[in-house]
Design a protein around this motif. Structure first.
Motif, PDB file in Angstrom:
ATOM      1  N   LYS A 238       0.793  -1.226   0.000  1.00  0.00           N
ATOM      2  CA  LYS A 238       0.000   0.000   0.000  1.00  0.00           C
ATOM      3  C   LYS A 238       0.829   1.282   0.000  1.00  0.00           C
ATOM      4  O   LYS A 238       0.275   2.367   0.026  1.00  0.00           O
ATOM      5  N   GLN A 239       2.169   1.144  -0.024  1.00  0.00           N
ATOM      6  CA  GLN A 239       3.012   2.328   0.042  1.00  0.00           C
ATOM      7  C   GLN A 239       4.344   2.090  -0.652  1.00  0.00           C
ATOM      8  O   GLN A 239       4.911   1.014  -0.561  1.00  0.00           O
TER       9      GLN A 239
ATOM     10  N   ILE B  90       8.050   4.054  -0.779  1.00  0.00           N
ATOM     11  CA  ILE B  90       8.864   5.117  -0.206  1.00  0.00           C
ATOM     12  C   ILE B  90      10.124   5.271  -1.041  1.00  0.00           C
ATOM     13  O   ILE B  90      10.756   4.279  -1.394  1.00  0.00           O
TER      14      ILE B  90
ATOM     15  N   ASN C 111       2.153  12.211  -1.303  1.00  0.00           N
ATOM     16  CA  ASN C 111       2.593  12.424   0.073  1.00  0.00           C
ATOM     17  C   ASN C 111       4.087  12.745   0.199  1.00  0.00           C
ATOM     18  O   ASN C 111       4.868  11.936   0.683  1.00  0.00           O
TER      19      ASN C 111
ATOM     20  N   LYS D  95       6.364   9.323   0.410  1.00  0.00           N
ATOM     21  CA  LYS D  95       5.762   8.137   1.012  1.00  0.00           C
ATOM     22  C   LYS D  95       4.417   7.974   0.317  1.00  0.00           C
ATOM     23  O   LYS D  95       3.359   8.278   0.868  1.00  0.00           O
ATOM     24  N   ALA D  96       4.487   7.528  -0.936  1.00  0.00           N
ATOM     25  CA  ALA D  96       3.311   7.483  -1.802  1.00  0.00           C
ATOM     26  C   ALA D  96       2.368   6.352  -1.420  1.00  0.00           C
ATOM     27  O   ALA D  96       2.789   5.202  -1.296  1.00  0.00           O
ATOM     28  N   LYS D  97       1.109   6.722  -1.231  1.00  0.00           N
ATOM     29  CA  LYS D  97       0.076   5.702  -1.027  1.00  0.00           C
ATOM     30  C   LYS D  97      -0.300   5.178  -2.404  1.00  0.00           C
ATOM     31  O   LYS D  97      -0.554   5.957  -3.331  1.00  0.00           O
TER      32      LYS D  97
END
Length: 101
Positions: free
Chosen positions: A32-33, A35, A67, A80-82
């Protein structure tokens, strides 16, 4: 061990229109992320990160929220991309060279 040592994956940033922006971006990929300490990426919702697995298959993650996090002291700026994984079949990005004579 530095924080950059935790970035063990390599991803490719592809814009919504299919334009490959950058390859070989050091990142940490989870379901879900994603970085990355590469803070100059033109990252927007709807863009894609592609990760090629050792098998040759390519995972495609669509960015929901870029993000950006500003660095502080010894901690570098980061994204910190969702993300969510798409269900579409994906092939590795290719460069096409067309010669017109």
């Amino acid at each position: 061990m530095s924080l950059r040592d935790l970035m063990r994956d390599k991803v490719t940033l592809v814009k919504k229109d299919g334009t490959v922006v950058r390859e070989g971006i050091q990142a940490n990929v989870s379901s879900k992320q994603i970085i990355t300490f590469v803070s100059d990426l033109p990252l927007e919702p709807g863009d894609h990160f592609l990760r090629t697995l050792p098998s040759g298959l390519v995972e495609d993650y669509e960015v929901d929220d870029p993000n950006f996090v500003m660095g502080h002291h010894t901690i570098p700026s980061s994204f910190k991309a969702k993300v969510h994984r798409t269900r579409e079949a994906v092939t590795a990005p290719q460069q096409v060279i067309q010669r017109i004579t």
